[in-house]
Design a protein around this motif. Structure first.
Motif, PDB file in Angstrom:
ATOM      1  N   UNK A  23       0.855  -1.179   0.000  1.00 39.82           N
ATOM      2  CA  UNK A  23       0.000   0.000   0.000  1.00 39.82           C
ATOM      3  C   UNK A  23       0.892   1.230   0.000  1.00 39.82           C
ATOM      4  N   UNK A  24       0.309   2.355  -0.312  1.00 35.34           N
ATOM      5  CA  UNK A  24       1.048   3.604  -0.316  1.00 35.34           C
ATOM      6  C   UNK A  24       0.159   4.711   0.224  1.00 35.34           C
ATOM      7  N   UNK A  25       0.697   5.461   1.169  1.00 35.08           N
ATOM      8  CA  UNK A  25      -0.065   6.578   1.714  1.00 35.08           C
ATOM      9  C   UNK A  25      -0.180   7.715   0.705  1.00 35.08           C
ATOM     10  N   UNK A  26       0.581   7.612  -0.387  1.00 33.18           N
ATOM     11  CA  UNK A  26       0.580   8.675  -1.390  1.00 33.18           C
ATOM     12  C   UNK A  26      -0.419   8.427  -2.531  1.00 33.18           C
ATOM     13  N   UNK A  27      -0.866   7.186  -2.672  1.00 32.92           N
ATOM     14  CA  UNK A  27      -1.755   6.822  -3.774  1.00 32.92           C
ATOM     15  C   UNK A  27      -3.128   6.452  -3.227  1.00 32.92           C
ATOM     16  N   UNK A  28      -4.140   6.490  -4.092  1.00 37.11           N
ATOM     17  CA  UNK A  28      -5.475   6.060  -3.663  1.00 37.11           C
ATOM     18  C   UNK A  28      -6.015   5.019  -4.633  1.00 37.11           C
ATOM     19  N   UNK A  29      -6.815   4.108  -4.084  1.00 33.96           N
ATOM     20  CA  UNK A  29      -7.422   3.062  -4.903  1.00 33.96           C
ATOM     21  C   UNK A  29      -8.450   3.657  -5.858  1.00 33.96           C
ATOM     22  N   UNK A  30      -8.532   3.054  -7.033  1.00 31.86           N
ATOM     23  CA  UNK A  30      -9.524   3.471  -8.026  1.00 31.86           C
ATOM     24  C   UNK A  30     -10.569   2.368  -8.124  1.00 31.86           C
ATOM     25  N   UNK A  31     -11.840   2.664  -7.859  1.00 34.91           N
ATOM     26  CA  UNK A  31     -12.881   1.633  -8.001  1.00 34.91           C
ATOM     27  C   UNK A  31     -12.923   1.108  -9.433  1.00 34.91           C
ATOM     28  N   UNK A  32     -13.206  -0.181  -9.590  1.00 33.63           N
ATOM     29  CA  UNK A  32     -13.229  -0.803 -10.922  1.00 33.63           C
ATOM     30  C   UNK A  32     -14.155  -0.067 -11.887  1.00 33.63           C
ATOM     31  N   UNK A  33     -15.301   0.368 -11.378  1.00 41.07           N
ATOM     32  CA  UNK A  33     -16.261   1.025 -12.260  1.00 41.07           C
ATOM     33  C   UNK A  33     -15.770   2.395 -12.738  1.00 41.07           C
ATOM     34  N   UNK A  34     -14.727   2.898 -12.085  1.00 37.91           N
ATOM     35  CA  UNK A  34     -14.202   4.223 -12.407  1.00 37.91           C
ATOM     36  C   UNK A  34     -12.930   4.141 -13.253  1.00 37.91           C
ATOM     37  N   UNK A  35     -12.570   2.927 -13.679  1.00 43.04           N
ATOM     38  CA  UNK A  35     -11.316   2.722 -14.381  1.00 43.04           C
ATOM     39  C   UNK A  35     -11.557   2.576 -15.874  1.00 43.04           C
ATOM     40  N   UNK A  36     -10.871   3.390 -16.653  1.00 43.37           N
ATOM     41  CA  UNK A  36     -10.958   3.280 -18.108  1.00 43.37           C
ATOM     42  C   UNK A  36      -9.688   2.631 -18.633  1.00 43.37           C
ATOM     43  N   UNK A  37      -9.843   1.647 -19.506  1.00 42.27           N
ATOM     44  CA  UNK A  37      -8.694   0.974 -20.105  1.00 42.27           C
ATOM     45  C   UNK A  37      -8.438   1.501 -21.512  1.00 42.27           C
ATOM     46  N   UNK A  38      -9.128   2.575 -21.872  1.00 39.22           N
ATOM     47  CA  UNK A  38      -8.991   3.121 -23.219  1.00 39.22           C
ATOM     48  C   UNK A  38      -8.396   4.525 -23.166  1.00 39.22           C
ATOM     49  N   UNK A  39      -7.450   4.805 -24.041  1.00 38.52           N
ATOM     50  CA  UNK A  39      -6.882   6.159 -24.085  1.00 38.52           C
ATOM     51  C   UNK A  39      -7.847   7.141 -24.719  1.00 38.52           C
ATOM     52  N   UNK A  40      -7.672   8.410 -24.396  1.00 34.27           N
ATOM     53  CA  UNK A  40      -8.479   9.457 -25.011  1.00 34.27           C
ATOM     54  C   UNK A  40      -8.086   9.689 -26.464  1.00 34.27           C
ATOM     55  N   UNK A  41      -8.725  10.639 -27.106  1.00 36.18           N
ATOM     56  CA  UNK A  41      -8.446  10.944 -28.513  1.00 36.18           C
ATOM     57  C   UNK A  41      -6.978  11.310 -28.713  1.00 36.18           C
ATOM     58  N   UNK A  42      -6.364  10.682 -29.711  1.00 35.58           N
ATOM     59  CA  UNK A  42      -4.962  10.957 -30.061  1.00 35.58           C
ATOM     60  C   UNK A  42      -4.012  10.758 -28.882  1.00 35.58           C
ATOM     61  N   UNK A  43      -4.337   9.810 -28.006  1.00 36.40           N
ATOM     62  CA  UNK A  43      -3.506   9.502 -26.845  1.00 36.40           C
ATOM     63  C   UNK A  43      -3.161   8.009 -26.823  1.00 36.40           C
ATOM     64  N   UNK A  44      -2.183   7.663 -26.009  1.00 33.30           N
ATOM     65  CA  UNK A  44      -1.832   6.272 -25.739  1.00 33.30           C
ATOM     66  C   UNK A  44      -1.945   6.048 -24.240  1.00 33.30           C
ATOM     67  N   UNK A  45      -2.154   4.794 -23.841  1.00 32.79           N
ATOM     68  CA  UNK A  45      -2.262   4.451 -22.427  1.00 32.79           C
ATOM     69  C   UNK A  45      -1.247   3.353 -22.116  1.00 32.79           C
ATOM     70  N   UNK A  46      -0.483   3.547 -21.033  1.00 31.71           N
ATOM     71  CA  UNK A  46       0.452   2.520 -20.576  1.00 31.71           C
ATOM     72  C   UNK A  46       0.067   2.153 -19.150  1.00 31.71           C
TER      73      UNK A  46
END
Length: 198
Positions: A23-46
């Motif tokens: 765990x990290x006190x600096x990061x926060x969990x992202x709920x599954x329903x709030x997670x996008x696996x697709x990049x925005x327009x003209x973007x890439x996602x890693x």
């Protein structure tokens, strides 16, 4: 008999730590329903994944070191992953622990890529490397296990503050280890290729 008992104890401890999530006190969990696996327009996602529980007490920080000023991708604890949206094209990513290590990436617009944050033993604490997940691995059971075993986290104001406060140390590690990394032959430098994206 004493050595056998010692071996069994060590194996039990190793298996316990292998399953531990960080765990990290600096990061926060992202709920599954709030997670996008697709990049925005003209973007890439890693997506940077750390499926191993090894060195779970040590955090690994990932940066986009493409430009002069390193940009924090995220702090990646054990059993967590961070999605990073960026411009397509050539990038240099850096992971920092006790040392620094690097990975090149040539990203195409509209694609999602994956890389592993892999721990290894250091002199005082864990070191980390970046491992590109290539196209032929994306349909494997192992990759699906990696995904199922990780939760998404995202940056907070605290993680960006941490990166600013530690920028001098991060930059020193980059300068020290990038020179040696650049001296490796191309076949020994990890690379995400354009076709590795989905």
């Amino acid at each position: 008999m004493k050595n056998y008992f010692r071996f069994i104890v060590v194996m039990i401890i190793a298996l316990f730590f292998a399953g531990c999530a960080g765990s990290s006190k600096y990061m926060k969990l992202v709920p599954d329903y709030d997670t996008s696996h697709l990049p925005g327009d003209n973007k890439s996602l890693v997506v940077f994944m750390r499926p191993s529980g090894m060195a779970y007490a040590i955090q690994s920080s990932v940066f986009d070191a493409t430009e002069g000023e390193d940009k924090l991708v995220g702090i990646v604890p054990a059993k967590k992953m961070v999605a990073y949206e960026t411009d397509p094209g050539e990038h240099l990513f850096m992971v920092v622990g006790e040392s620094a290590d690097f990975m090149k990436a040539d990203l195409e617009s509209g694609k999602t890529y994956y890389a592993l944050v892999t721990p290894r033993m250091g002199a005082w604490k864990a070191r980390f490397s970046l491992y590109p997940v290539h196209k032929d691995e994306l349909s494997s059971d192992k990759f699906k296990d990696w995904q199922r075993g990780c939760e998404y986290v995202e940056n907070t104001d605290s993680s960006y503050n941490w990166a600013r406060q530690n920028s001098r140390s991060i930059q020193a590690k980059k300068e020290k280890y990038l020179k040696a990394w650049n001296e490796k032959s191309g076949s020994n430098q990890p690379v995400l290729y354009p076709d590795d994206g989905l």
